[in-house]
Design a protein around this motif. Sequence first.
Motif, PDB file in Angstrom:
ATOM      1  N   THR A  91       0.869  -1.174   0.000  1.00 33.33           N
ATOM      2  CA  THR A  91       0.000   0.000   0.000  1.00 33.33           C
ATOM      3  C   THR A  91       0.903   1.220   0.000  1.00 33.33           C
ATOM      4  N   VAL A  92       0.857   1.976  -1.076  1.00 29.32           N
ATOM      5  CA  VAL A  92       1.752   3.127  -1.251  1.00 29.32           C
ATOM      6  C   VAL A  92       0.972   4.386  -0.872  1.00 29.32           C
ATOM      7  N   VAL A  93       1.477   5.094   0.135  1.00 33.06           N
ATOM      8  CA  VAL A  93       0.740   6.205   0.733  1.00 33.06           C
ATOM      9  C   VAL A  93       1.536   7.495   0.584  1.00 33.06           C
ATOM     10  N   THR A  94       0.846   8.577   0.237  1.00 26.78           N
ATOM     11  CA  THR A  94       1.470   9.884   0.153  1.00 26.78           C
ATOM     12  C   THR A  94       0.420  10.949   0.495  1.00 26.78           C
ATOM     13  N   GLY A  95       0.831  12.204   0.494  1.00 25.66           N
ATOM     14  CA  GLY A  95      -0.126  13.302   0.665  1.00 25.66           C
ATOM     15  C   GLY A  95      -0.852  13.301   2.000  1.00 25.66           C
ATOM     16  N   GLU A  96      -2.119  13.700   1.965  1.00 23.62           N
ATOM     17  CA  GLU A  96      -2.906  13.873   3.177  1.00 23.62           C
ATOM     18  C   GLU A  96      -3.057  12.593   3.989  1.00 23.62           C
ATOM     19  N   PRO A  97      -3.312  11.430   3.380  1.00 26.41           N
ATOM     20  CA  PRO A  97      -3.400  10.207   4.192  1.00 26.41           C
ATOM     21  C   PRO A  97      -2.116   9.927   4.976  1.00 26.41           C
ATOM     22  N   LEU A  98      -0.968  10.188   4.365  1.00 33.68           N
ATOM     23  CA  LEU A  98       0.292   9.964   5.073  1.00 33.68           C
ATOM     24  C   LEU A  98       0.457  10.953   6.214  1.00 33.68           C
ATOM     25  N   GLU A  99       0.022  12.197   6.003  1.00 31.87           N
ATOM     26  CA  GLU A  99       0.093  13.174   7.093  1.00 31.87           C
ATOM     27  C   GLU A  99      -0.776  12.740   8.273  1.00 31.87           C
ATOM     28  N   ARG A 100      -1.936  12.169   7.990  1.00 32.46           N
ATOM     29  CA  ARG A 100      -2.801  11.705   9.080  1.00 32.46           C
ATOM     30  C   ARG A 100      -2.170  10.535   9.829  1.00 32.46           C
ATOM     31  N   ILE A 101      -1.452   9.691   9.112  1.00 34.67           N
ATOM     32  CA  ILE A 101      -0.737   8.594   9.778  1.00 34.67           C
ATOM     33  C   ILE A 101       0.351   9.160  10.683  1.00 34.67           C
ATOM     34  N   ARG A 102       1.108  10.128  10.191  1.00 33.39           N
ATOM     35  CA  ARG A 102       2.155  10.745  11.001  1.00 33.39           C
ATOM     36  C   ARG A 102       1.561  11.340  12.283  1.00 33.39           C
ATOM     37  N   GLU A 103       0.478  12.094  12.101  1.00 36.15           N
ATOM     38  CA  GLU A 103      -0.133  12.749  13.255  1.00 36.15           C
ATOM     39  C   GLU A 103      -0.659  11.729  14.251  1.00 36.15           C
ATOM     40  N   GLY A 104      -1.330  10.694  13.750  1.00 35.01           N
ATOM     41  CA  GLY A 104      -1.882   9.686  14.641  1.00 35.01           C
ATOM     42  C   GLY A 104      -0.803   8.922  15.380  1.00 35.01           C
ATOM     43  N   ASN A 105       0.256   8.539  14.680  1.00 34.69           N
ATOM     44  CA  ASN A 105       1.365   7.855  15.335  1.00 34.69           C
ATOM     45  C   ASN A 105       1.950   8.718  16.446  1.00 34.69           C
ATOM     46  N   THR A 106       2.218   9.983  16.115  1.00 28.72           N
ATOM     47  CA  THR A 106       2.847  10.883  17.073  1.00 28.72           C
ATOM     48  C   THR A 106       1.963  11.104  18.292  1.00 28.72           C
ATOM     49  N   GLU A 107       0.690  11.401  18.071  1.00 24.72           N
ATOM     50  CA  GLU A 107      -0.222  11.665  19.185  1.00 24.72           C
ATOM     51  C   GLU A 107      -0.334  10.462  20.111  1.00 24.72           C
ATOM     52  N   ARG A 108      -0.477   9.281  19.546  1.00 27.92           N
ATOM     53  CA  ARG A 108      -0.650   8.083  20.371  1.00 27.92           C
ATOM     54  C   ARG A 108       0.625   7.735  21.143  1.00 27.92           C
ATOM     55  N   MET A 109       1.780   7.883  20.495  1.00 31.97           N
ATOM     56  CA  MET A 109       3.020   7.571  21.189  1.00 31.97           C
ATOM     57  C   MET A 109       3.276   8.561  22.323  1.00 31.97           C
ATOM     58  N   LEU A 110       3.037   9.858  22.080  1.00 34.03           N
ATOM     59  CA  LEU A 110       3.239  10.857  23.131  1.00 34.03           C
ATOM     60  C   LEU A 110       2.241  10.686  24.271  1.00 34.03           C
ATOM     61  N   ALA A 111       1.067  10.131  23.956  1.00 33.14           N
ATOM     62  CA  ALA A 111       0.057   9.889  24.982  1.00 33.14           C
ATOM     63  C   ALA A 111       0.305   8.593  25.752  1.00 33.14           C
ATOM     64  N   GLY A 112       1.334   7.859  25.353  1.00 37.27           N
ATOM     65  CA  GLY A 112       1.665   6.631  26.063  1.00 37.27           C
ATOM     66  C   GLY A 112       0.842   5.424  25.654  1.00 37.27           C
TER      67      GLY A 112
END
Length: 226
Positions: free
Chosen positions: A49-70
């Motif tokens: 699954t090749v991801v770019t653009g807005e979907p990839l940005e949402r993945i970045r944001e979701g990963n970051t938020e969840r990891m920082l939230a523990g």
Amino acid sequence: MDTYDDVVNGRRSIRGFTAEPVPRELVEEIIALAVRAPSSLNSQPWNFTVVTGEPLERIREGNTERMLAGVPESREFRMGEPYAGQHRERQVEIAKQLFGAMGIAREDAERRQDWVMRGFRQFDAPVSVVVTYDRELLGNDIAVFDCGAVTNALVNAAWSRGLGCVINSQGIMQSPVVREHAGIADDQVIQTCVAMGWPEESFPANGVVSRRRPVAEAARFVGFDD
């Protein structure tokens, strides 16, 4: 075109990318080369699954938020125990090389944390290739082995076309986020992802070349005439 030796010996893991988009046609060309990788009984269990653009940005944001939230990680493969002994030593060695190249001191907790978060953001690459395999093969180690083979072929094919990659399991540590925003079906197991893009030549970590064990240490030869 580079020779195979040039590609294999020249390839490096790239962790800093330009913002230049990667054409879909080029990624398709790379995948077409990668799927020539060996596959047990020609099973070809892999999917991309090749991801770019807005979907990839949402993945970045979701990963970051969840990891920082523990939120505990939820990668879909077995990790086993933490590395120890010589395997841990090699892990520490490459970390020291990378931190040294980036000028990140051991006591600089803020910059070390920022480096870790780059991994969850898939190193801000313009493309992420999520490698999955068919869930009906879950528990079959050969399917995972085949995914490793095709991923190796993928990063080498990309390098031969001027693109850099880093195989990045941090990018799929929060697999529900990846599955949601990349639209990955439930019949797929997420194995890893590959951050892909045009290398940023001035990014210090891109010059790091990891040490490899010599043949004399890694290989035994049985039945050969000395």
